[in-house]
Design a protein around this motif. Sequence first.
Motif, PDB file in Angstrom:
ATOM      1  N   ASP A 145      19.022 -17.388 -26.564  1.00 39.68           N
ATOM      2  CA  ASP A 145      20.344 -17.055 -27.189  1.00 39.68           C
ATOM      3  C   ASP A 145      21.449 -18.029 -27.272  1.00 39.68           C
ATOM      4  O   ASP A 145      21.229 -19.153 -26.515  1.00 39.68           O
ATOM      5  CB  ASP A 145      20.971 -16.080 -26.319  1.00 39.68           C
ATOM      6  N   GLN A 146      22.341 -18.011 -28.267  1.00 40.54           N
ATOM      7  CA  GLN A 146      23.232 -19.252 -28.079  1.00 40.54           C
ATOM      8  C   GLN A 146      24.216 -19.410 -27.016  1.00 40.54           C
ATOM      9  O   GLN A 146      24.881 -20.266 -27.060  1.00 40.54           O
ATOM     10  CB  GLN A 146      24.201 -19.061 -29.605  1.00 40.54           C
ATOM     11  N   ASN A 147      24.358 -18.308 -26.458  1.00 33.20           N
ATOM     12  CA  ASN A 147      25.183 -18.368 -25.320  1.00 33.20           C
ATOM     13  C   ASN A 147      24.745 -19.571 -24.418  1.00 33.20           C
ATOM     14  O   ASN A 147      25.791 -19.829 -23.515  1.00 33.20           O
ATOM     15  CB  ASN A 147      25.211 -17.110 -24.591  1.00 33.20           C
ATOM     16  N   ASN A 150      26.667 -23.106 -23.573  1.00 35.08           N
ATOM     17  CA  ASN A 150      27.706 -23.566 -22.436  1.00 35.08           C
ATOM     18  C   ASN A 150      27.308 -23.470 -21.223  1.00 35.08           C
ATOM     19  O   ASN A 150      28.077 -23.278 -20.104  1.00 35.08           O
ATOM     20  CB  ASN A 150      28.969 -22.656 -22.859  1.00 35.08           C
ATOM     21  N   GLU A 151      25.845 -23.246 -20.799  1.00 40.43           N
ATOM     22  CA  GLU A 151      25.406 -22.933 -19.572  1.00 40.43           C
ATOM     23  C   GLU A 151      24.924 -24.450 -19.042  1.00 40.43           C
ATOM     24  O   GLU A 151      24.583 -25.244 -20.012  1.00 40.43           O
ATOM     25  CB  GLU A 151      24.152 -22.257 -19.577  1.00 40.43           C
TER      26      GLU A 151
END
Length: 321
Positions: A145-147, A150-151
């Motif tokens: 996932d594109q999320n 920011n991880e």
Amino acid sequence: MEMSQFLVEIKNVWKSYEIRSFWFKKQKFYALLDVSLKISKGEVIGILGESGCGKTTLGKIILDLEKPDKGEVFWFGKNLKYISRREYKSLRSKIQAVFQDPYSSLNPRYKIKDILLEPYFICIENNKKKGLEKAKELLNQVGLDQNVLNEYPHALSGGQRQRVALARALMVSPDLIVLDEPTSALDMTIQSQILELLKNFKEKIGLSYFLISHSLPVVFYLSDWIIIMYLGKIVEICKKEFFNSVDHHPYTLMLLEAHLDPFSKKPPFKKEIKGEVPSALFRPSGCVFYSRCKERQKMCLKKSPKLRKINNLQYIACFKR
Ligand SMILES: Nc1ncnc2c1ncn2[C@@H]1O[C@H](COP(=O)(O)OP(=O)(O)O)[C@@H](O)[C@H]1O
Ligand SMILES: [Mg+2]
């Protein structure tokens, strides 16, 4: 630039390490002995062999992370000994790597976004918008996932990290990826998902892999050619389709025999392998496989068999083949 049909070619490469043995005496220890091979575009070469036989060293030679003592390394037909710095820089990014341990190969202080953008900025162009577009597209292709952009790596699972490592390698559009035990640290289900992903990339974009593994099913699943190594030597090269229907080097036969259950979690080579593994330091003068070979003859103790062409699809280093 004139292009060679081979992405990488290794010719008669010897590689030693200096180690301190008894009484702190320095001794030369050969991790690779007279190794030659070629990698063509779109092909997967699988390197199979027990721990310590020199697989990782060979991968590092291909990546130019280690220099051979003797022998030549060619990238796209260019001998690395004589290549110009400009040519070197332009070819460098065409050969990428994914290592076994996704926990240590991703910088823990970088967000995934920066891990993916760094090689893009260095090798392609310093354009954040385009870089991010490519990063998102690749995350999608590796099934993330594109999320995650920011991880930090620690927030991801082992399998997810290995997907990120693959996406990072793909950010610079390489022709070849050296995969050093890419799934060995993962559990079985995740392992097969990653292998399937690698296979899809190979088929979709014609990517080549140099796949290092101690697992026969892993090598078998992905490879076009299987190379068997023993104590720093290539003892057999065989085309995959052919593998199940031909005679092999005695060591390959031993591996096949030992490998009873292809989906076993246990390392495949432990079971049936008899005979002492000679210390690589006190290497026998004859065939490297002598001490464990069921078919050894007197001459095998004196002379070391060369890799010989059996036919277009198989090469074996054994006097009896
Ligand atoms: N930097 C090094 N210094 C000394 N010995 C090394 C070094 N790297 C590898 N070796 C030795 O070279 C041999 C081959 O290692 P390696 O290429 O890592 O094998 P594999 O990946 O097949 O397990 C091993 O015996 C290992 O101990
Ligand atoms: Mg290794």
